[in-house]
Design an enzyme around this catalytic site. Structure first.
Site, mmCIF file in Angstrom:
data_model
loop_
_atom_site.group_PDB
_atom_site.id
_atom_site.type_symbol
_atom_site.label_atom_id
_atom_site.label_comp_id
_atom_site.label_asym_id
_atom_site.label_seq_id
_atom_site.Cartn_x
_atom_site.Cartn_y
_atom_site.Cartn_z
ATOM 1 N N GLU A 100 13.387 -41.952 0.626
ATOM 2 C CA GLU A 100 12.357 -41.551 1.579
ATOM 3 C C GLU A 100 12.735 -41.892 3.012
ATOM 4 O OE1 GLU A 100 8.727 -43.641 0.652
ATOM 5 O OE2 GLU A 100 9.825 -45.366 -0.080
ATOM 6 N N GLY A 117 10.521 -39.438 -2.253
ATOM 7 C CA GLY A 117 9.207 -39.683 -1.666
ATOM 8 C C GLY A 117 9.096 -38.782 -0.446
ATOM 9 N N THR A 118 8.720 -37.543 -0.685
ATOM 10 C CA THR A 118 8.844 -36.558 0.400
ATOM 11 C C THR A 118 7.755 -36.689 1.456
ATOM 12 O OG1 THR A 118 7.805 -34.969 -1.090
ATOM 13 C CG2 THR A 118 10.203 -34.855 -0.865
ATOM 14 N N ASN A 119 6.729 -37.513 1.214
ATOM 15 C CA ASN A 119 5.765 -37.731 2.304
ATOM 16 C C ASN A 119 6.431 -38.527 3.419
ATOM 17 O OD1 ASN A 119 3.950 -36.529 0.618
ATOM 18 N ND2 ASN A 119 2.939 -38.428 0.026
ATOM 19 N N ASP A 120 6.958 -39.701 3.042
ATOM 20 C CA ASP A 120 7.646 -40.516 4.047
ATOM 21 C C ASP A 120 8.912 -39.828 4.544
ATOM 22 O OD1 ASP A 120 6.474 -42.941 4.972
ATOM 23 O OD2 ASP A 120 6.515 -43.674 2.904
ATOM 24 N N TYR A 178 12.323 -33.841 -12.913
ATOM 25 C CA TYR A 178 10.873 -33.748 -13.038
ATOM 26 C C TYR A 178 10.200 -33.680 -11.669
ATOM 27 C CZ TYR A 178 10.520 -38.716 -11.793
ATOM 28 O OH TYR A 178 10.595 -39.909 -11.130
ATOM 29 N N LYS A 184 0.824 -1.202 0.000
ATOM 30 C CA LYS A 184 0.000 0.000 0.000
ATOM 31 C C LYS A 184 0.860 1.255 0.000
ATOM 32 C CE LYS A 184 -3.839 -0.593 2.258
ATOM 33 N NZ LYS A 184 -4.515 -0.915 3.532
ATOM 34 N N ARG A 230 -3.159 3.137 8.424
ATOM 35 C CA ARG A 230 -3.478 1.981 7.579
ATOM 36 C C ARG A 230 -2.304 1.019 7.542
ATOM 37 N NH1 ARG A 230 -4.767 4.603 1.857
ATOM 38 N NH2 ARG A 230 -6.105 2.764 1.653
ATOM 39 N N CYS A 267 8.036 -37.359 -5.999
ATOM 40 C CA CYS A 267 6.698 -37.919 -6.194
ATOM 41 C C CYS A 267 5.826 -37.763 -4.958
ATOM 42 C CB CYS A 267 6.787 -39.376 -6.620
ATOM 43 S SG CYS A 267 7.539 -40.439 -5.385
ATOM 44 N N MET A 281 -5.776 -6.746 8.101
ATOM 45 C CA MET A 281 -5.285 -5.727 9.019
ATOM 46 C C MET A 281 -6.320 -4.615 9.084
ATOM 47 S SD MET A 281 -2.183 -6.675 9.758
ATOM 48 C CE MET A 281 -1.285 -8.079 9.166
ATOM 49 N N ARG A 302 -3.547 -1.304 -6.452
ATOM 50 C CA ARG A 302 -2.735 -2.525 -6.370
ATOM 51 C C ARG A 302 -3.151 -3.435 -7.519
ATOM 52 N NH1 ARG A 302 -5.857 -4.630 -1.057
ATOM 53 N NH2 ARG A 302 -7.831 -5.087 -2.039
ATOM 54 N N SER A 344 13.748 -41.143 -6.854
ATOM 55 C CA SER A 344 12.521 -40.362 -6.796
ATOM 56 C C SER A 344 12.301 -40.018 -5.331
ATOM 57 C CB SER A 344 11.356 -41.179 -7.348
ATOM 58 O OG SER A 344 10.166 -40.435 -7.207
ATOM 59 N N GLY A 396 -8.396 -7.329 4.129
ATOM 60 C CA GLY A 396 -9.186 -7.446 5.342
ATOM 61 C C GLY A 396 -8.445 -8.003 6.539
ATOM 62 N N HIS A 456 -16.515 -8.293 1.461
ATOM 63 C CA HIS A 456 -15.485 -9.182 1.994
ATOM 64 C C HIS A 456 -15.655 -10.596 1.468
ATOM 65 C CE1 HIS A 456 -13.888 -12.034 4.993
ATOM 66 N NE2 HIS A 456 -12.866 -11.208 4.978
HETATM 67 P P1 ADP Z 1 -7.955 -2.285 3.556
HETATM 68 O O1 ADP Z 1 -6.568 -2.723 3.280
HETATM 69 O O2 ADP Z 1 -8.684 -3.167 4.479
HETATM 70 O O3 ADP Z 1 -8.688 -1.957 2.292
HETATM 71 P P2 ADP Z 1 -7.463 0.520 3.862
HETATM 72 O O4 ADP Z 1 -6.316 1.004 4.639
HETATM 73 O O5 ADP Z 1 -7.302 0.521 2.395
HETATM 74 O O6 ADP Z 1 -7.838 -0.924 4.364
HETATM 75 O O7 ADP Z 1 -8.637 1.438 4.284
HETATM 76 C C1 ADP Z 1 -9.943 1.147 4.624
HETATM 77 C C2 ADP Z 1 -10.864 2.168 4.002
HETATM 78 O O8 ADP Z 1 -10.589 3.481 4.468
HETATM 79 C C3 ADP Z 1 -10.757 2.222 2.504
HETATM 80 O O9 ADP Z 1 -12.040 2.365 1.948
HETATM 81 C C4 ADP Z 1 -9.923 3.452 2.278
HETATM 82 O O10 ADP Z 1 -10.180 4.015 1.020
HETATM 83 C C5 ADP Z 1 -10.356 4.368 3.408
HETATM 84 N N1 ADP Z 1 -9.293 5.321 3.754
HETATM 85 C C6 ADP Z 1 -8.050 5.012 4.140
HETATM 86 N N2 ADP Z 1 -7.312 6.124 4.346
HETATM 87 C C7 ADP Z 1 -8.107 7.167 4.063
HETATM 88 C C8 ADP Z 1 -7.911 8.583 4.061
HETATM 89 N N3 ADP Z 1 -6.747 9.125 4.368
HETATM 90 N N4 ADP Z 1 -8.953 9.343 3.719
HETATM 91 C C9 ADP Z 1 -10.140 8.798 3.388
HETATM 92 N N5 ADP Z 1 -10.388 7.469 3.372
HETATM 93 C C10 ADP Z 1 -9.391 6.646 3.696
HETATM 94 MG MG MG Z 2 -7.888 -0.850 0.913
HETATM 95 MG MG MG Z 3 6.697 -44.004 0.958
#
Ligand code: ADP
Ligand code: MG
Ligand code: MG
Length: 875
Positions: free
Chosen positions: A746, A767-770, A852, A23, A93, A832, A104, A337, A765, A102, A455
């Site tokens: 193995e 045999g990475t399980n064993d 292979y 980010k 952020r 394998c 963090m 991204r 060959s 989602g 989400h």
């Molecule tokens: P995630 O990685 O979970 O998407 P983000 O850090 O991108 O979390 O942010 C969560 C929400 O808050 C997003 O919708 C983002 O656009 C908004 N947001 C983050 N920073 C700002 C900011 N400086 N001003 C306005 N909205 C923000």
């Molecule tokens: Mg985001």
């Molecule tokens: Mg075996």
């Protein structure tokens, strides 16, 4: 040692992802491109690592550096923390190297307190907005920093709406929101025990620490394990001045993709909400508008946005996923991204970008996540059954594919039932990051709320799991144990089928059929095969599996397990007879019955493989696995064999082993009963001669593999049984058949004496399980019971049976490769075990120089792509 832990956005760029997180690096890049980005700074991933090294504390030097950058940001914006006339408000952020949607938590509007909110209300002449921002901040801060729990605050909001007789958050007045902020603070004090912090600097450090801490929350740890992200990477923290999408009707917030993430179709795709902030769009609380409607809402902003989107896509040469906010008619970019996409979209986008001249075929191959291919190979509904069925509801087609399973209402329940192999459909109002494990174990996900970017939709697409979202017609019973839809009531265990490509929901079981692989897929795989240097074989025990694997592009069989053929009903009697035989003659008589069956099996397999190499392993498992346990079966077998039931029971008892995995199995069977190896060799060689005669255009070279070797002399002993038998048969035939004898590596002893072993073995060959089992000293079947504790305690980050342990097991592999080559420079090397289909393990195989990898048929395309990427990475 670095002494710089903080960077302004203008100091960084996209290449600094490891340090600034995804980010932060992209915010810096957009800043450099002159795009409208609210300014701020990034605290590096190294600061996160340092935080943990310092015992979960931000040390004085880093604190001071952060404060310096707060000062710089104040200078840049002309705003000040806690200042009544011109308060600086920021978002905090997280942002790791790899995007973890989602995982963090973000805090918005930091810097608010009673006085700031009051003045803000006056100055903006918009008290509703000021108090809405304030109460959101208290809510987020309490939840993220102090872990008070969202539900307490949602309850307070619901109570307030109920009292006021309104339905939507937006219908609450400024006074209501102000009162709500007071209630939130009281709730905070009640739960935390101290007053809500009013000092912005204290708030800031609380928030930064919370982001660092969230790197280690259970959801993040689980996500990392699923996605091979090491815990040592850490997360960066972005502190960014706020822009507001909730000042009124000329403001808004949205998310968009530069191409359709579900289908790959070119063209802007997204959703937005006017008068809203942050997560409102993805939280599924209000149903958003599509991005096209922004054209009507504000044509100038739409045009500017469309322009930025195309510059970003060209700049990154990949489909972008962006967040934006409009503040009083002015556009701001908050994130970009490389967008997550479905497998089908990934292939289409990669091919389209090549055709548009934006990337090379090499880049197209490199940009596809091999793990995603799985989704393409996944089932669709049976056409006839689907036609006959009538949908009972229609939601948004959030993640394609077909799913059929039994209703489950909680993530915990779905995880528990899914793990036992029961097909479940997780049915929720909306999903949250806590649900990730349950989602992972579900066939499909159905949510009542949420748009295409909710989400549930984002996570399901990432997992390749079918998802239908935003099915508003679902109503849940108060106890959460049933729901009604289309006039029917569903409880746990009722069947439900979802079509993630149309959004249709069916209240019945519909059969699924394997997917058809389309044209884009073929193009990419063709490119992949050009770059690949390792061969990809399959583990297949039957002609049907072998044919399936050929369709998926397998170039041979790396492991054919002969024992699986023995479990079929017509054979089990003969194999049991062989096992309980007391004399060589008895045993040979039983083996003679098995011979034609095995020969037939092998003929089928050679036919299916059309001249590609086939490695057949001699009998491996402990014999007692084949013995009857049922009284009726025992009586029948005794009669068959002309012995008394008691006598047979004695034999069975004598075969008992305390630790069968380390017992009488593998080549030990051939050392004690050479006639078993002789019969199997005969079947392998005779079948090869027959198929060779039938197909002079192929060159059949059977590879006979001896399992569980630990000592070169036992290998030599078994090899002699094989060569004596094979050479005699070949001499008697009119085919100059060639064959190879090799071994599985193995047992750790074989790996460390591989120079000796290679004197006898023409191929290895792994045999990475064993090998994993024997190296760690715990069994694959029992490890599940305690590995979770090891993950919790950070002793292991991954299941070593799923992802090759490169430090330990990998070291044995590497040693064996080097020792083996020192004796026999042209020795053929393969793998394998399960790991042969795991992309990170495949990369390892490339590095150590295997010829292979071999994996189950459905993983063959994954392995082909992963092998191509490994070759490109290690060029
Ligand atoms: P995630 O990685 O979970 O998407 P983000 O850090 O991108 O979390 O942010 C969560 C929400 O808050 C997003 O919708 C983002 O656009 C908004 N947001 C983050 N920073 C700002 C900011 N400086 N001003 C306005 N909205 C923000
Ligand atoms: Mg985001
Ligand atoms: Mg075996």
């Amino acid at each position: 040692m670095t002494d710089k832990y903080v960077y302004e956005f203008s100091e960084g760029d996209a290449s600094m992802k490891n340090l600034l997180g995804g980010k932060g690096a992209n915010l810096a890049e957009m800043t450099g491109l002159g795009m409208p980005v609210p300014q701020g700074f990034t605290i590096t991933t190294e600061a996160c690592t340092q935080y943990y090294a310092d015992g979960e504390q931000i040390n004085d030097a880093i604190q001071a550096e952060i404060l310096t950058y707060v000062g710089k940001l104040e200078g840049m914006t002309g705003k000040k923390f806690g200042d009544l006339d011109n308060p600086l408000l920021v978002s905090v952020r997280s942002g790791a190297r790899a995007s973890m949607p989602g995982m963090m938590d973000t805090i918005l509007n930091l810097g608010m307190n009673d006085e700031v909110a009051a003045r803000f209300a006056e100055k903006t002449n918009n008290p509703r907005f000021a108090y809405d921002s304030y109460r959101r901040f208290i809510q987020m801060y309490s939840d993220v920093v102090m872990e008070v729990g969202k539900s307490y605050f949602e309850k307070l909001i619901d109570e307030m709406k109920e009292e006021r007789g309104v339905k939507l958050d937006t219908e609450l007045t400024a006074e209501d929101l102000k009162e709500l902020a007071e209630k939130f603070k009281a709730q905070y004090k009640d739960k935390v025990g101290t007053d809500f912090p009013s000092d912005p600097v204290e708030q800031l450090f609380g928030a930064i620490k919370a982001v660092f801490r969230s790197w280690d929350n259970p959801r993040a740890v689980y996500y990392r394990r699923m996605n091979d992200i090491p815990g040592s990477w850490g997360t960066a923290v972005n502190v960014q001045s706020m822009v507001f999408g909730n000042t009124g009707d000329t403001s808004g917030t949205g998310v968009a993709f530069s191409r359709n993430p579900a289908t790959g179709e070119a063209g802007l795709f997204g959703e937005f909400l006017m008068n809203a902030q942050g997560e409102d769009v993805v939280a599924g609380i209000r149903t958003p508008e599509t991005i096209d409607q922004l054209k009507d809402e504000n044509p100038a902003v739409y045009a500017q946005f469309a322009d930025i989107v195309s510059s970003l896509e060209n700049h990154y040469a990949d489909m972008q996923d962006m967040e934006f906010t409009i503040e009083d008619g002015k556009l701001f970019m908050l994130q970009t991204r490389n967008g997550k996409r479905t497998a089908a979209a990934a292939f289409k986008i990669a091919c389209d970008l090549v055709d548009e001249g934006k990337i090379t075929p090499e880049k197209a191959v490199a940009m596809i996540d091999p793990k995603q291919i799985d989704a393409l190979l996944h089932p669709q509904f049976d056409g006839a059954e689907l036609k006959a069925a009538t949908p009972i509801g229609k939601g948004l087609p959030a993640s394609p594919g077909a799913a059929c399973g039994k209703v489950s209402f909680t993530a915990e329940d779905a995880a528990a039932r899914g793990k036992t192999g029961e097909p479940v459909i997780l049915v929720r109002l909306e999903t949250t990051p806590e649900d990730i494990e349950g989602m992972h174990h579900s066939q499909g996900i159905l949510t009542a709320r949420g748009g295409m970017t909710s989400h549930a939709a984002v996570v399901a697409r990432g997992m390749g799991t079918c998802c239908v979202s935003g099915l508003g017609d679902v109503t849940f019973a108060a106890d959460g144990k049933s729901f009604s839809l289309g006039g029917q009531t569903f409880t746990e265990n009722d069947w439900l089928s979802l079509d993630g490509s149309t959004g249709n929901v069916y209240g019945q079981q519909i059969a699924t059929v394997p997917a058809e692989i389309g044209g884009y897929f073929g193009r990419i795989m063709e490119w992949a095969d050009q770059y690949r240097t390792m061969n990809v074989r399959t583990n297949a025990d039957t002609p049907a599996d072998a044919r399936q694997a050929r369709e998926f592009g397998a170039e041979g069989i790396g492991l054919c397990r002969t024992e699986h053929m023995f479990f079929e009903t017509d054979r089990i009697a003969a194999i049991r007879e062989m096992i309980v035989s007391k004399t060589v003659e008895q045993r040979e008589a039983a083996l003679a019955k098995l011979l034609p069956m095995q020969r037939g099996d092998f003929e089928g397999i050679y036919e299916a493989m059309e001249g590609f190499p086939v490695t057949i392993r001699l009998l491996d498992p402990p014999l007692h696995e084949f013995l009857p346990t049922d009284e009726d079966d025992i009586v029948a077998l005794a009669a068959d064999m002309n012995i008394s039931v008691d006598e047979l029971k004695n034999v069975i008892a004598s075969l008992h082993e305390f630790n069968p995995m380390m017992g009488h199995r593998g080549c030990r069977l051939d050392v004690t009963y050479p006639e078993i190896g002789a019969m199997q060799t005969r079947a392998i060689i005779e079948a090869a001669i027959n198929v060779q005669k039938a197909h002079p255009e192929w060159k059949i070279v059977p590879e006979i593999m001896i399992p569980l070797v630990g000592e070169v002399k036992e290998l030599a002993f078994v090899k002699k049984i094989i060569t004596d038998t094979a050479d005699a048969i070949i001499a008697d035939s009119d085919v100059a058949l060639e064959y190879k004898v090799g071994t599985m590596i193995e047992i750790p002893r074989a790996a460390i004496t591989a120079d000796e072993i290679a004197k006898e073995a023409e191929f290895f060959s792994f045999g990475t399980n064993d090998l994993t089992q024997m190296t760690f000293g715990f069994s694959r079947d029992d490890a599940g019971k305690f590995l979770d504790a090891y993950y919790d305690k950070k002793i292991y980050e991954n299941d070593p049976f799923a992802r090759l342990d490169q430090d330990g097991v990998g070291k044995l592999v590497k040693t064996a490769v080097e020792l083996g080559k020192s004796t026999r420079p042209d020795i053929k090397l393969g793998i394998c075990g399960e790991h042969g289909g795991d992309p990170s393990s495949i990369e390892f195989c490339q590095k150590v120089g295997l010829n292979y990898v071999s994996c189950s048929p459905f993983r063959v395309p994954i392995a082909r792509l992963a092998a191509a990427q490994s070759a490109l990475n290690n060029k």
